[in-house]
Design a protein around this motif. Structure first.
Motif: not given
Lengths: 258, 362
Positions: A169-171, A196-198, A84-87
């Motif tokens: 990743x941003x959900x 551009x970033x995620x 969850x820290x990564x996504x």
């Protein structure tokens, strides 16, 4: 730093109820992928399986593989907290922490993970708020409670909070469904900058929104009432909205559904 | 109710002179202060009827006045306004009458305690014990009982607040299946335990292990009474914390225990504090365990771990039993001290709740 997600044969349950069945797809890095489909077809459930939030719901369990750059999120020795820290995730209704100020809300992810240097904190908060296009509106009242902001500002605060921990990743689960058109526009512009970033995955009920913001679109549907949701097709957004390869997609998009 | 402040109004005549159709939206209405008038008439009538009939009971007078008030407001509103307004007025009046009936014993209790307790309540009373004071003497004080209550309630709180809080966290955040159901069931059962039973339970342990009476033993019995109250109220408060906040925190990659500690508990802290304070207020008035386990004493004993102590409820009971005018005064003054203690706790709890409550300002 953005990562690719490969999903294969993913099935999710609520207790004995199968909510989605056998979903396979690839989410490209540095792009926006939109999920569309009727209510109850499992879009949100599928989204929540991508950062292991599905298992937080009592009875929730998942079968299948989710590869984040070749690493399976559902491998036995993977810690969901690290996943969850990564996504990161932004929810449908803005949910700033009511006991915390605007500054503390944005800093919450870093502070409560315990992994930060004090000198960095101010910079991270400013950078995240700028990243969420909120800095100019709140820079003079960072120590005021976050719940005093308007709905659209609260949602951007939640986005700032999510990007402050630098996820890959941003959900986003219907991030604009509780907002007015102006705030929606602000968030959509923001999504355009953030890609551009995620790697961004967004669930939306608004097909114009999917057409405006996304590079690729996935259409989900139920085979029948009571059956689990399935992925019907995923393709370039332009193709989905102009010339989809499945009749059901065209029916849904053109409003001839059902 | 209308906002008109004059007596029964004429329907306003719309411009256009006589004979024009009257507005369909306005109608006759009673003045805003009409209920006060009804109440005055009802009381006057009830006094009149009761004196004429030679009844002396004030309770009877009050009940006749209440019934007359309901009848008058219903009939008057039916005549002047209409049936629907009358029903509305009747419901409002019933609510008012019930409110007054509920408030009478409370005000009367407070008034009696304050007026009779204030006679003896002074610095001397608060700082002296009953050592060497005869029951009939108008001296002595409550210091030893106050010390006892503070220490016993303090120890009970120190034990049961963390235990109750953690139990509630387990039930709301972690508990699933039969263990959580069993805990909930036994907490419910424990809420109903009479204080004398809790006292007897500790007494049996004291007899088995040959322990002498002390403040600690009383505090343990109070703990048994306090834990279920803390668990219940904390559980309700934690359930009120929206699930979205837990999910928002978990989605940031914050571990569950930190989510509970830093997001869930701070959001609910105001309600939890109020719950703990109400639990303290409940046990501060318990007499039975003190009689059994702390034994009671006329002397100052600041050590709760050995020797007999007193406590405020026990002191009141003791002074009442002496049966002298001076001891009655002391009992009332001690009752006032006990009420003040509970009230100060409540005010503190409200202060903390307001201070810690989720902020909404801009």
């Amino acid at each position: 730093m953005a990562k690719r997600i490969d999903i294969s044969g993913l099935t999710a349950y609520y207790g004995s109820h199968k909510a989605i069945e056998d979903i396979s797809m690839t989410v490209e890095p540095r792009s926006v992928t939109a999920f569309i489909g009727p209510s109850g077809c499992g879009k949100s459930t599928f989204l929540r399986t991508l950062n292991r939030m599905h298992e937080v719901t009592p009875g929730g369990r998942v079968e299948g593989k989710v590869l984040l750059d070749d690493e399976n999120l559902y491998a036995s020795n993977v810690d969901p907290v690290t996943v969850r820290r990564t996504v990161g995730m932004v929810f449908q209704r803005p949910n700033p922490f009511p006991t915390m100020s605007i500054f503390d809300n944005v800093a919450a992810g870093l502070r409560l993970n315990g992994s930060y240097r004090k000198s960095e904190l101010n910079d991270v908060v400013e950078k995240s708020l700028r990243g969420a296009n909120l800095w100019n509106e709140v820079k003079d009242r960072l120590n005021k409670p976050g719940s005093g902001l308007s709905g659209g500002q609260q949602q951007r605060l939640c986005i700032a909070r999510a990007i402050a921990v630098e996820p890959q990743v941003l959900l986003m689960d219907e991030p604009c469904s509780a907002l007015d058109p102006i705030s929606t526009l602000a968030i959509e512009d923001l999504i355009g900058e953030l890609k551009e970033r995620f790697t961004i995955v967004i669930v939306t009920h608004n097909m114009q929104q999917a057409a405006r913001v996304s590079d690729r679109t996935a259409f989900f549907n139920l085979a029948a009432v009571g059956k689990p949701g399935r992925l019907i097709e995923i393709d370039e957004t332009e193709r989905i909205f102009s010339n989809p390869s499945v009749q059901a997609t065209e029916d849904y998009i053109s409003g001839r559904f059902g | 109710m209308s906002h008109a402040s004059t007596a029964v109004q004429e329907r306003p005549t719309p411009p256009g002179g006589h004979g024009a159709p009257k507005s369909a939206l306005t109608s006759r209405s009673l003045p805003r202060l009409a209920p006060v008038g009804f109440a005055a008439v009802a009381i006057a009538l009830s006094v009149g009827i009761s004196t004429a009939a030679g009844w002396h009971s004030k309770v009877q007078w009050g009940m006749i006045a209440a019934l007359l008030f309901l009848a008058i407001s219903y009939v008057a509103t039916t005549v002047v306004e209409n049936k629907r307004q009358a029903k509305d007025r009747l419901a409002t009046s019933v609510v008012w009458v019930c409110f007054l009936i509920a408030i009478i014993p409370l005000v009367s209790l407070l008034w009696t305690t304050i007026s009779r307790g204030a006679e003896r309540l002074d610095g001397y009373f608060l700082t002296h014990s009953m050592a060497g004071v005869l029951g009939s003497e108008a001296s002595g004080g409550v210091y030893h009982a106050l010390i006892g209550t503070l220490e016993q309630v303090g120890i009970a709180t120190v034990i049961s607040a963390p235990l109750g809080l953690l139990t509630a966290v387990y039930l709301v955040e972690y508990g699933k299946g039969s263990l959580a159901k069993a805990v909930t069931f036994f907490v419910d059962v424990m809420t109903g335990i009479p204080s004398i039973v809790a006292g007897l339970f500790i007494l049996s342990i004291m007899l088995i292990f040959e322990i002498q009476p002390s403040g600690l033993m009383g505090a343990l019995a109070l703990t048994i009474l306090m834990i279920p109250v803390v668990v219940r109220s904390t559980e309700e408060m934690l359930k009120l914390v929206p699930n979205e906040l837990r999910e928002a925190s978990l989605a940031l990659g914050i571990p569950k225990w930190r989510t509970i500690l830093k997001v869930v508990l701070p959001t609910a802290i105001g309600g939890i504090t109020t719950g703990v304070m109400l639990a303290i207020a409940r046990i501060a008035g318990e007499t039975a365990p003190i009689i059994l386990l702390v034994f009671g004493s006329q002397l100052i004993n600041t050590n709760p771990f050995s020797g007999a102590q007193s406590s405020l409820p026990f002191y009141i009971y003791e002074q009442y039993k002496v049966g002298e005018a001076a001891s009655y005064d002391r009992a009332w003054a001690a009752a006032l001290v006990l009420i003040a203690f509970v009230m100060i706790l409540n005010l503190v709890a409200r202060g903390i709740a307001r201070w810690k409550a989720p902020k909404t300002g801009r």
